[in-house]
Design a protein around this motif. Structure first.
Motif, PDB file in Angstrom:
ATOM      1  N   CYS A 241       0.830  -1.201   0.000  1.00 51.39           N
ATOM      2  CA  CYS A 241       0.000   0.000   0.000  1.00 51.39           C
ATOM      3  C   CYS A 241       0.863   1.250   0.000  1.00 51.39           C
ATOM      4  N   ALA A 242       0.278   2.361  -0.438  1.00 46.56           N
ATOM      5  CA  ALA A 242       0.979   3.644  -0.409  1.00 46.56           C
ATOM      6  C   ALA A 242       0.637   4.418   0.859  1.00 46.56           C
ATOM      7  N   SER A 243      -0.587   4.257   1.363  1.00 48.13           N
ATOM      8  CA  SER A 243      -0.993   4.869   2.625  1.00 48.13           C
ATOM      9  C   SER A 243      -0.982   3.793   3.709  1.00 48.13           C
ATOM     10  N   ILE A 244      -0.200   4.027   4.771  1.00 47.79           N
ATOM     11  CA  ILE A 244      -0.119   3.017   5.833  1.00 47.79           C
ATOM     12  C   ILE A 244      -1.429   2.914   6.607  1.00 47.79           C
ATOM     13  N   TYR A 245      -2.312   3.906   6.458  1.00 49.09           N
ATOM     14  CA  TYR A 245      -3.569   3.875   7.201  1.00 49.09           C
ATOM     15  C   TYR A 245      -4.585   2.938   6.555  1.00 49.09           C
ATOM     16  N   GLU A 246      -4.240   2.413   5.396  1.00 47.32           N
ATOM     17  CA  GLU A 246      -5.046   1.356   4.791  1.00 47.32           C
ATOM     18  C   GLU A 246      -5.135   0.147   5.726  1.00 47.32           C
TER      19      GLU A 246
ATOM     20  N   GLY B 261     -12.004  -1.137   9.876  1.00 48.09           N
ATOM     21  CA  GLY B 261     -13.057  -0.646   9.000  1.00 48.09           C
ATOM     22  C   GLY B 261     -12.762   0.759   8.500  1.00 48.09           C
ATOM     23  N   LYS B 262     -13.654   1.280   7.651  1.00 44.80           N
ATOM     24  CA  LYS B 262     -13.450   2.573   7.006  1.00 44.80           C
ATOM     25  C   LYS B 262     -13.399   3.726   8.000  1.00 44.80           C
ATOM     26  N   LYS B 263     -14.237   3.679   9.039  1.00 43.18           N
ATOM     27  CA  LYS B 263     -14.254   4.775  10.002  1.00 43.18           C
ATOM     28  C   LYS B 263     -12.935   4.871  10.764  1.00 43.18           C
ATOM     29  N   ALA B 264     -12.368   3.720  11.092  1.00 37.18           N
ATOM     30  CA  ALA B 264     -11.084   3.714  11.797  1.00 37.18           C
ATOM     31  C   ALA B 264      -9.992   4.309  10.914  1.00 37.18           C
ATOM     32  N   ARG B 265     -10.005   3.965   9.638  1.00 33.63           N
ATOM     33  CA  ARG B 265      -9.015   4.521   8.715  1.00 33.63           C
ATOM     34  C   ARG B 265      -9.172   6.027   8.595  1.00 33.63           C
ATOM     35  N   ALA B 266     -10.398   6.492   8.457  1.00 37.25           N
ATOM     36  CA  ALA B 266     -10.634   7.935   8.336  1.00 37.25           C
ATOM     37  C   ALA B 266     -10.208   8.657   9.610  1.00 37.25           C
ATOM     38  N   LEU B 267     -10.448   8.035  10.765  1.00 29.75           N
ATOM     39  CA  LEU B 267     -10.102   8.661  12.037  1.00 29.75           C
ATOM     40  C   LEU B 267      -8.592   8.826  12.197  1.00 29.75           C
TER      41      LEU B 267
ATOM     42  N   THR C  20       5.523   5.727  17.692  1.00 30.67           N
ATOM     43  CA  THR C  20       4.430   6.308  16.905  1.00 30.67           C
ATOM     44  C   THR C  20       4.980   7.128  15.741  1.00 30.67           C
ATOM     45  N   VAL C  21       6.022   7.914  16.006  1.00 26.63           N
ATOM     46  CA  VAL C  21       6.617   8.746  14.953  1.00 26.63           C
ATOM     47  C   VAL C  21       7.139   7.884  13.805  1.00 26.63           C
ATOM     48  N   TYR C  22       7.822   6.802  14.140  1.00 25.72           N
ATOM     49  CA  TYR C  22       8.459   5.986  13.108  1.00 25.72           C
ATOM     50  C   TYR C  22       7.592   4.837  12.620  1.00 25.72           C
ATOM     51  N   GLY C  23       6.559   4.475  13.367  1.00 24.11           N
ATOM     52  CA  GLY C  23       5.731   3.352  12.964  1.00 24.11           C
ATOM     53  C   GLY C  23       4.370   3.714  12.416  1.00 24.11           C
ATOM     54  N   THR C  24       3.801   4.844  12.856  1.00 19.82           N
ATOM     55  CA  THR C  24       2.438   5.187  12.441  1.00 19.82           C
ATOM     56  C   THR C  24       2.372   6.526  11.717  1.00 19.82           C
ATOM     57  N   ASN C  25       3.519   7.090  11.384  1.00 22.17           N
ATOM     58  CA  ASN C  25       3.581   8.393  10.723  1.00 22.17           C
ATOM     59  C   ASN C  25       3.811   8.182   9.232  1.00 22.17           C
ATOM     60  N   GLN C  26       2.830   8.538   8.436  1.00 24.89           N
ATOM     61  CA  GLN C  26       2.922   8.360   6.988  1.00 24.89           C
ATOM     62  C   GLN C  26       4.163   9.033   6.412  1.00 24.89           C
TER      63      GLN C  26
ATOM     64  N   PHE D 102       4.744  17.562   2.744  1.00 25.51           N
ATOM     65  CA  PHE D 102       3.869  17.891   1.620  1.00 25.51           C
ATOM     66  C   PHE D 102       3.474  16.637   0.842  1.00 25.51           C
ATOM     67  N   ASN D 103       4.467  15.790   0.557  1.00 19.84           N
ATOM     68  CA  ASN D 103       4.195  14.598  -0.233  1.00 19.84           C
ATOM     69  C   ASN D 103       3.287  13.621   0.505  1.00 19.84           C
ATOM     70  N   SER D 104       3.540  13.412   1.792  1.00 18.13           N
ATOM     71  CA  SER D 104       2.744  12.441   2.538  1.00 18.13           C
ATOM     72  C   SER D 104       1.346  12.973   2.856  1.00 18.13           C
ATOM     73  N   LEU D 105       1.226  14.264   3.144  1.00 15.76           N
ATOM     74  CA  LEU D 105      -0.098  14.855   3.342  1.00 15.76           C
ATOM     75  C   LEU D 105      -0.940  14.713   2.075  1.00 15.76           C
ATOM     76  N   SER D 106      -0.302  14.936   0.947  1.00 19.44           N
ATOM     77  CA  SER D 106      -0.986  14.778  -0.338  1.00 19.44           C
ATOM     78  C   SER D 106      -1.401  13.323  -0.566  1.00 19.44           C
ATOM     79  N   THR D 107      -0.515  12.399  -0.253  1.00 21.11           N
ATOM     80  CA  THR D 107      -0.805  10.971  -0.449  1.00 21.11           C
ATOM     81  C   THR D 107      -2.002  10.537   0.377  1.00 21.11           C
ATOM     82  N   VAL D 108      -2.004  10.889   1.663  1.00 25.94           N
ATOM     83  CA  VAL D 108      -3.096  10.493   2.548  1.00 25.94           C
ATOM     84  C   VAL D 108      -4.406  11.157   2.117  1.00 25.94           C
ATOM     85  N   SER D 109      -4.354  12.439   1.761  1.00 20.36           N
ATOM     86  CA  SER D 109      -5.568  13.142   1.327  1.00 20.36           C
ATOM     87  C   SER D 109      -6.169  12.498   0.084  1.00 20.36           C
TER      88      SER D 109
END
Length: 536
Positions: free
Chosen positions: A103-108, A115-121, A247-253, A341-348
């Motif tokens: 995946c490109a977004s780790i929040y996938e 579920g979708k709500k957890a990803r959006a959150l 969190t910074v290195y594991g959950t930060n896009q 900028f790149n990661s904010l764009s990717t997640v958005s």
């Protein structure tokens, strides 16, 4: 502005043009949205590793670490002791999930697990926290440009944003990584010159300076105080800040995305291992610089502590030095901004636009949208950067860390529950995350608990409330999710799929051999610091 001089302006302008040229050259290889997010998965691991290190070091370390050490002494290093165990945890538990999913977004991952709500959150939480962090980077850089060149700080914020935006829009993640490599070299050159000048200008040998600082209580690196209101203790550094940095290195896009551009999982892990082995030395260098400044200036107060390094460079008077320092700090700043900028764009684009608004458009469409989102976030970040300019005077490194700590507990709790919990459900997770955020806000407003503990508090409350709420709302689950650690172990065993790739573990939870060496290095740093003051 005229005091900056033609030589310094030439150095700074050449540096800026070189970044823009590199972005233009790399843009020729960006033809798809995946190229923009992940490159062509051909980037060398060492370049990714340097990019990761450069992004987190940034202008906050160049300015903020000496400023913080000037005030609190060598004990500030406690906050940065934890990188080896942090990297071990991240590449052992996080990377296999992200890399195997392609995946490109780790929040996938959150959507697959809950579920979708957890990803959006979690995506929304990250967008907010990253915007605030990137704004702090902009603010730090504006201080430099204003101090050195005379450009007003708000104008500096806008100028740096535009420069980083241009090459990021053109070249995507590949431009981010390769410009970071160049920028890290400029940063280290500038820091090295400042340290040399600081030692050269001293009237006493460095060991005598350290002895004087020891007498003033500035060289004690390990503070074993159990006071939770004290920021720079060993306990806050090893325990509380370990959770923060996981969190910074594991959950930060922003941090993880560039590792997804690696050729394989082994290269992705090696890029983070480079950070694990080098980060301590980088931070120790800047913190030592800060206490040497304290001796140089005899502890005199500064209106804005972040300008100490700039004041010294101006006083030293070396031709071209101010141009190099301006370039170094802009390099540090842009290595963080371009990544953001790149990661904010990717997640958005992936987590919101493609997911909820335009799910079936062409690849060209998503590439164009990603570039427009890059412009959008660059514009948004300017606003909180100006707010920092108006209201912040302390160490920008401490300001950035404190701001980030409000959000990381929620993110860590969400991923931790996904990995290890059997009974956590999406509805329970939404309740737990909300209560966790409220708990951190209450702690910040009504107690004197130091900010490094916010991540631990937020994560703990999130986990406990989520499990209780999940069982109450959805009942106990019969088995672990396929996207939990135990679920993945079972899936690999049932399918007979290879569990390693070129000697690197693909199964979450399986420790790679090199991690034991990294843990040994962690023990070495503790022994080194414990012995440091004894030999002064």
């Amino acid at each position: 502005m005229t005091e900056f001089g033609p030589l310094n302006w030439t150095i700074l302008i050449v540096y800026i043009l070189a970044n823009l040229l590199l972005g233009y050259v790399i843009s020729k290889k960006v033809s798809t949205a995946d190229d923009f997010y992940l490159g062509q998965k051909q980037t060398p691991w060492w370049a990714i590793g340097i990019s990761v290190l450069a992004t987190y070091v940034s202008a906050m370390t160049f300015l903020g670490a000496p400023a913080w050490a000037y005030k609190d002494g060598l004990s500030v290093i406690a906050i940065h002791l934890n990188y080896p165990p942090v990297i071990i945890v991240v590449i052992t538990f996080f990377f296999p999930f992200f890399y195997n999913a392609g995946c490109a977004s780790i929040y996938e991952y959150q959507e697959k697990r809950f579920g979708k709500k957890a990803r959006a959150l979690v995506s929304g939480i990250w967008l907010i926290s990253q915007t605030m962090s990137s704004a702090a980077v902009l603010y730090a850089t504006s201080i430099v440009l204003s101090f050195i060149t005379g450009i007003p700080e708000i104008a500096g914020i806008i100028i740096v944003t535009i420069i980083a935006l241009i090459y990021t829009v053109m070249g995507g993640i590949t431009a981010v990584i390769w410009t970071d490599v160049i920028q890290s070299g400029i940063l280290l050159l500038g820091a090295g010159i400042i340290m040399y000048a600081l030692l050269d200008s001293s009237t006493v040998p460095v060991m005598d300076s350290l002895a004087q600082l020891k007498a003033q209580g500035k060289t004690s690196p390990l503070n074993f105080d159990f006071d939770l209101s004290n920021v720079t203790t060993v306990w806050s550094g090893i325990f509380a800040m370990s959770l923060y940095h996981i969190t910074v290195y594991g959950t930060n896009q922003m941090m993880v995305q560039r590792t997804l551009a690696a050729k394989n999982i082994g290269d992705a892990k090696k890029s983070y291992l480079l950070m694990g082995f080098l980060a301590f030395f980088v931070y120790f260098f800047f913190i030592i610089m800060g206490i040497l400044f304290y001796n140089h200036y005899q502890g005199q107060p500064f209106e804005n502590e972040n300008t100490i390094i700039l004041k010294f460079a101006a006083e030293y008077g070396m031709p071209g030095l101010m141009g190099i320092i301006a370039s170094a700090v802009m390099a540090a700043s842009m290595s963080s901004l371009d990544s953001a900028f790149n990661s904010l764009s990717t997640v958005s684009t992936l987590d919101f636009y493609k997911k909820y608004f335009k799910p079936n458009e062409s690849d060209d469409h998503y590439l164009n949208v990603s570039r427009w989102f890059t412009v959008f976030w660059a514009a948004i970040i300017i606003v909180p950067a100006i707010m920092y300019h108006l209201y912040s005077t302390g160490s920008i490194l401490e300001v950035l860390s404190k701001v980030g700590s409000y959000f990381v507990g929620a993110q860590l709790g969400m991923f931790g529950l996904g990995f290890f919990s059997k009974h956590a459900s999406e509805r329970g997770l939404l309740v737990g995350t909300l209560v966790g955020v409220i708990a951190v806000a209450y702690t910040a407003i009504y107690t004197d608990v130091a900010w490094p503990w916010y991540a631990a508090i937020g994560a703990f409350v999130n986990v406990v409330v989520t499990i209780i709420a999940s069982i109450a709302i959805d009942g106990k689950q019969a088995e672990y999710s396929p996207y939990s650690i135990k679920g993945q172990v079972k899936a690999f065993a049932d399918s007979g799929s290879p569990t390693t790739e070129n000697g690197w573990n693909l199964v979450p939870g399986k420790v790679d051999k090199v991690c034991y060496a990294l843990f040994g290095f962690f023990v070495f740093t503790l022994i080194f610091l414990f012995s440091f003051e004894l030999f002064i």
